[in-house]
Design a protein around this motif. Structure first.
Motif, PDB file in Angstrom:
ATOM      1  N   LEU A 279       0.776  -1.228   0.172  1.00 41.02           N
ATOM      2  CA  LEU A 279       0.120  -0.001   0.010  1.00 41.02           C
ATOM      3  C   LEU A 279       0.844   1.432  -0.105  1.00 41.02           C
ATOM      4  O   LEU A 279       0.536   2.150  -0.733  1.00 41.02           O
ATOM      5  CB  LEU A 279      -0.952  -0.266   1.207  1.00 41.02           C
ATOM      6  CG  LEU A 279      -1.999  -0.981   1.190  1.00 41.02           C
ATOM      7  CD1 LEU A 279      -2.793  -1.146   2.508  1.00 41.02           C
ATOM      8  CD2 LEU A 279      -3.094  -0.854  -0.095  1.00 41.02           C
ATOM      9  N   LEU A 280       1.961   1.215   0.592  1.00 41.37           N
ATOM     10  CA  LEU A 280       2.984   2.463   0.737  1.00 41.37           C
ATOM     11  C   LEU A 280       3.508   2.603  -0.723  1.00 41.37           C
ATOM     12  O   LEU A 280       3.538   3.672  -1.223  1.00 41.37           O
ATOM     13  CB  LEU A 280       4.020   2.163   1.680  1.00 41.37           C
ATOM     14  CG  LEU A 280       5.029   3.286   1.482  1.00 41.37           C
ATOM     15  CD1 LEU A 280       4.596   4.623   2.017  1.00 41.37           C
ATOM     16  CD2 LEU A 280       6.317   2.760   2.682  1.00 41.37           C
ATOM     17  N   LEU A 281       3.645   1.369  -1.491  1.00 43.50           N
ATOM     18  CA  LEU A 281       4.252   1.552  -2.652  1.00 43.50           C
ATOM     19  C   LEU A 281       3.007   2.035  -3.745  1.00 43.50           C
ATOM     20  O   LEU A 281       3.359   3.015  -4.983  1.00 43.50           O
ATOM     21  CB  LEU A 281       4.800   0.085  -3.405  1.00 43.50           C
ATOM     22  CG  LEU A 281       6.101  -0.416  -2.778  1.00 43.50           C
ATOM     23  CD1 LEU A 281       6.370  -1.614  -3.460  1.00 43.50           C
ATOM     24  CD2 LEU A 281       7.184   0.608  -2.613  1.00 43.50           C
ATOM     25  N   CYS A 282       1.952   1.686  -3.750  1.00 45.58           N
ATOM     26  CA  CYS A 282       0.866   2.214  -4.173  1.00 45.58           C
ATOM     27  C   CYS A 282       0.717   3.795  -4.061  1.00 45.58           C
ATOM     28  O   CYS A 282       0.683   4.360  -4.990  1.00 45.58           O
ATOM     29  CB  CYS A 282      -0.689   1.561  -3.709  1.00 45.58           C
ATOM     30  SG  CYS A 282      -0.624   0.005  -4.325  1.00 45.58           S
ATOM     31  N   GLN A 283       0.819   4.162  -2.811  1.00 44.26           N
ATOM     32  CA  GLN A 283       0.797   5.624  -2.511  1.00 44.26           C
ATOM     33  C   GLN A 283       1.919   6.505  -3.041  1.00 44.26           C
ATOM     34  O   GLN A 283       1.847   7.642  -3.622  1.00 44.26           O
ATOM     35  CB  GLN A 283       0.733   5.743  -0.913  1.00 44.26           C
ATOM     36  CG  GLN A 283       0.832   7.464  -0.431  1.00 44.26           C
ATOM     37  CD  GLN A 283      -0.668   7.848  -0.957  1.00 44.26           C
ATOM     38  OE1 GLN A 283      -1.547   7.209  -1.404  1.00 44.26           O
ATOM     39  NE2 GLN A 283      -0.599   9.220  -0.877  1.00 44.26           N
ATOM     40  N   ILE A 296      -1.977  17.719   0.630  1.00 46.68           N
ATOM     41  CA  ILE A 296      -1.523  17.234   1.865  1.00 46.68           C
ATOM     42  C   ILE A 296      -2.020  15.920   2.341  1.00 46.68           C
ATOM     43  O   ILE A 296      -1.071  15.375   3.145  1.00 46.68           O
ATOM     44  CB  ILE A 296      -2.041  18.480   2.871  1.00 46.68           C
ATOM     45  CG1 ILE A 296      -1.596  19.886   2.422  1.00 46.68           C
ATOM     46  CG2 ILE A 296      -1.862  18.077   4.413  1.00 46.68           C
ATOM     47  CD1 ILE A 296       0.035  20.052   2.864  1.00 46.68           C
ATOM     48  N   THR A 297      -3.302  15.729   1.978  1.00 42.16           N
ATOM     49  CA  THR A 297      -3.837  14.282   2.215  1.00 42.16           C
ATOM     50  C   THR A 297      -2.844  13.067   1.995  1.00 42.16           C
ATOM     51  O   THR A 297      -2.663  11.958   2.453  1.00 42.16           O
ATOM     52  CB  THR A 297      -5.056  14.157   1.834  1.00 42.16           C
ATOM     53  OG1 THR A 297      -5.145  14.238   0.314  1.00 42.16           O
ATOM     54  CG2 THR A 297      -6.215  15.006   2.622  1.00 42.16           C
ATOM     55  N   SER A 303       2.697   9.398   5.444  1.00 40.14           N
ATOM     56  CA  SER A 303       3.409   9.349   6.714  1.00 40.14           C
ATOM     57  C   SER A 303       2.906   8.008   7.436  1.00 40.14           C
ATOM     58  O   SER A 303       3.491   7.454   8.115  1.00 40.14           O
ATOM     59  CB  SER A 303       3.475  10.563   7.434  1.00 40.14           C
ATOM     60  OG  SER A 303       3.913  11.588   6.768  1.00 40.14           O
ATOM     61  N   ILE A 304       1.561   7.945   7.459  1.00 35.31           N
ATOM     62  CA  ILE A 304       0.867   6.882   8.268  1.00 35.31           C
ATOM     63  C   ILE A 304       1.488   5.497   7.901  1.00 35.31           C
ATOM     64  O   ILE A 304       1.656   4.569   8.508  1.00 35.31           O
ATOM     65  CB  ILE A 304      -0.677   7.217   8.124  1.00 35.31           C
ATOM     66  CG1 ILE A 304      -1.114   8.245   8.770  1.00 35.31           C
ATOM     67  CG2 ILE A 304      -1.331   5.763   8.760  1.00 35.31           C
ATOM     68  CD1 ILE A 304      -2.714   8.557   8.634  1.00 35.31           C
ATOM     69  N   VAL A 336       9.711  20.983   1.292  1.00 33.45           N
ATOM     70  CA  VAL A 336       9.151  21.356   2.703  1.00 33.45           C
ATOM     71  C   VAL A 336       8.037  20.219   3.276  1.00 33.45           C
ATOM     72  O   VAL A 336       8.423  19.767   4.336  1.00 33.45           O
ATOM     73  CB  VAL A 336       8.537  22.604   2.858  1.00 33.45           C
ATOM     74  CG1 VAL A 336       7.817  23.036   4.129  1.00 33.45           C
ATOM     75  CG2 VAL A 336       9.461  23.875   2.597  1.00 33.45           C
ATOM     76  N   LYS A 337       7.332  20.204   2.389  1.00 33.90           N
ATOM     77  CA  LYS A 337       6.245  19.031   2.953  1.00 33.90           C
ATOM     78  C   LYS A 337       6.825  17.757   2.714  1.00 33.90           C
ATOM     79  O   LYS A 337       6.332  16.934   4.020  1.00 33.90           O
ATOM     80  CB  LYS A 337       5.018  19.064   1.659  1.00 33.90           C
ATOM     81  CG  LYS A 337       4.113  20.199   1.648  1.00 33.90           C
ATOM     82  CD  LYS A 337       3.210  20.215   0.420  1.00 33.90           C
ATOM     83  CE  LYS A 337       2.455  21.471   0.406  1.00 33.90           C
ATOM     84  NZ  LYS A 337       1.260  21.522  -0.854  1.00 33.90           N
TER      85      LYS A 337
END
Length: 586
Positions: A279-283, A296-297, A303-304, A336-337
């Motif tokens: 799921l992290l790779l998908c993101q 931002i989302t 991060s989560i 920055v983000k």
């Protein structure tokens, strides 16, 4: 189009059976990389002959004659080579299958050879195959699905495919590691992060819910197993939605490969970790696709998932720290983000692993746990009875009793030596890290061959395919004094035999067996990484998986399929992203 599809299917089957026959004749294991080479070469030759119009130029009558001659060759192969091969099997069914595969493979090989020879020597006609394929016509109902419908269909199908395994393994497969976590849940053992405490707490959450509803400990465990099955199914669906093409093939990989079903009902940290990593790779793919329009989302979700990624595996934490540098470089336009997101992950995980764990008296893995490879290398020097200077031998004897080192040393399993250290004085190493690093380096200089061999024997299977190990062969709940036992809802000889065949097929079916091989995925990952660099494709996610694999090569205590399951489970995503297009899930 149907004619072209049929030809391609025949070529696929012909190349497969030819490859299968070669592996039988020369007794090549199904995990040997040569099996892939044989298949690719045979299939490529078939496609080349088709492109040159060889099959058309030879004529139907001659093709029939060649087919008859090839079949006779197949019969001869059965009567000669087949007799020898049948001695390897006791089952009559397997003997018949061997003869059938040998017949088809040898017949097809001779057929290809004759057509090739004729096209070279007697046919002056060369044609170029013109195939016009309407991509829209290729799309079936599944490929035309989008968004929620495709996601729901994929998730439900995967869950239904895993359901028989759940009913047979009810309430879930529990090995020694699972039972250690259960002991923590019921208070028999103190909390420890040796197995990620966040995973243990997750099991406890669903166990508590289940116990409150059913009042039965065994049934309560099944609540977590069902949750894990849902998580796996949803993660599979997420990948199916991400890939632009080959959706059916990706769905088949997740739904039909038996090891996915077995792992979906096995209570191990490695399974939810693989889902989180995927799921992290998908993101990451979504973020690299949108690039300047990252919301931002998106950074919050990143991060989560990254925090969960770091907490579910100790080696993932170290991989992420290195990877975060490349994240900042890749998203430097939003530095920055990106910096806030990365720092938030590092700070959060550091606080949880530090002050929070200390406050709740959660034990951390001992230092010995991270020394699997170096301890194994030093032990190999001792087992090989090498000459070791007296001062270095004293350092070793200050930590362990070397009396039974020969009996305890297992080349492919580091836990024996680690337990020998724990039974001695592990604190000596921990309090004198520099001294023992010097010892390790001195022995490395004296006996590099022993070190390399010890390393390869222990973790070589993560990069070399042709190393045997079991995958998905566990059943039920390991024997224990906790009142837990295997309670299958379905069973019988037919069910047991079906599962046994599905698992054992990986040991004798070429190409299919490579899907059960960690080394094959590692090489594909490295090829994708190089290909991505050359073709200037996104490689950020692949970089994380390479770092994860690197941690296994320097610290893993054994070659275990589940340790690399995150790489394997996410493979449809990174393969599609490298050689095909990926798109954002709707």
């Amino acid at each position: 189009m149907k004619e072209n599809t049929l030809k391609k299917l025949i070529f696929d089957l012909g190349a497969f059976f030819s490859c299968f026959a070669i592996t039988l004749i020369f007794e090549i294991t199904v995990r040997n990389p040569l099996t892939v080479v044989f298949f690719v070469l045979i299939f490529a030759e078939l496609m080349r002959l088709e492109d040159r119009g060889a099959f058309e130029s030879i004529g139907k009558k001659r093709l029939i004659l060649v087919g008859i001659i090839s079949a006779m060759a197949g019969i001869i192969a059965d009567l000669t080579i087949g007799r020898r091969l049948m001695l390897n099997f006791d089952s009559g069914i397997f003997k018949l299958l061997t003869l059938a595969i040998l017949f088809l493979g040898c017949s097809f090989l001779l057929f290809i050879g004759v057509v090739h020879f004729y096209s070279r020597c007697f046919s002056g006609r060369k044609t170029t195959r013109k195939t016009v394929i309407n991509e829209d016509e290729k799309q079936n109902a599944l490929l035309n699905m989008t968004g929620p419908k495709l996601f729901a269909f994929s998730a439900i199908l995967c869950f239904l495919c895993y359901l028989p395994y759940f009913l047979y393994e009810f309430p879930g497969i529990m090995t020694a590691d699972s039972l250690v976590q259960y002991e923590q849940i019921i208070g028999v053992r103190p909390w420890s992060n040796h197995h990620p405490v966040v995973h243990t707490l997750l099991i406890k959450l669903f166990y508590t819910i289940g116990l409150g509803i059913t009042g039965d400990a065994i049934a309560a465990i099944s609540f977590y197993t069902v949750f894990q099955m849902i998580l796996v199914s949803l993660s599979c669906a997420a990948v199916v939605c991400m890939v632009d093409k080959r959706k059916l093939l990706v769905l088949a990989f997740y739904a039909l490969l038996p090891f996915n079903a077995v792992f979906a009902v096995t209570i191990w940290k490695d399974i939810p970790f693989a889902c989180i990593a995927t799921l992290l790779l998908c993101q990451v793919v979504r973020m690299t696709e949108t690039d300047d329009k990252i919301r931002i989302t998106d950074w919050i979700i990143f991060s989560i998932l990254s925090i969960a990624f770091c907490l579910f595996r100790s080696n993932a934490w170290f991989a992420f720290i290195v990877w975060s540098v490349f994240v900042l470089i890749r998203f430097r336009k939003q530095w920055v983000k990106a910096a806030v997101a990365v720092l938030a992950v590092i700070l959060c995980v550091s606080v949880i692993k530090g002050p929070v764990f200390d406050a709740f008296k959660v034990e951390s893995p001992d230092f010995t746990e991270s020394l699997s490879v170096p301890l194994q290398q030093v032990a190999a020097v001792l087992v090989n009875d090498r000459d070791i200077p007296d001062e270095d031998m004293k350092l070793i004897e200050d930590v362990i009793d070397t009396t039974y080192i020969h009996e305890l040393y297992a080349p492919d399993f580091a836990d024996n030596i680690k337990e020998l250290v724990r039974a001695g004085h592990p604190e000596v190493i921990e309090n004198n890290k520099g001294v023992y690093l010097g010892l390790w380096l001195r022995l490395l200089k004296r006996y590099p061959g022993d070190y390399i061999k010890a390393w390869f024997d222990l973790v070589g299977g993560y990069i070399y395919p042709d190393i045997p190990y079991k995958v998905g062969d566990m059943d039920g709940i390991m024997g224990n004094d906790l009142g837990l036992y295997w309670k299958p809802v379905i069973g019988g000889k037919a069910v047991v035999k079906a599962k046994e065949i599905l698992i054992k097929m990986s040991d004798f079916v070429p190409l299919y067996g490579m899907l059960w091989c960690i080394g094959a995925y590692s090489w594909m990952l490295m090829i994708c990484f190089v290909h991505g660099i050359v073709r200037k494709k996104e490689i950020l996610g692949i970089g994380l998986l390479l770092l994860l694999t690197g941690t296994l090569l320097i610290a893993s205590p054994v070659v275990d399929f589940r340790y690399a399951y995150a790489v394997i489970f996410s493979s449809p995503l990174w393969l599609s992203g490298t050689f095909k297009d990926v798109k954002n899930a709707t």
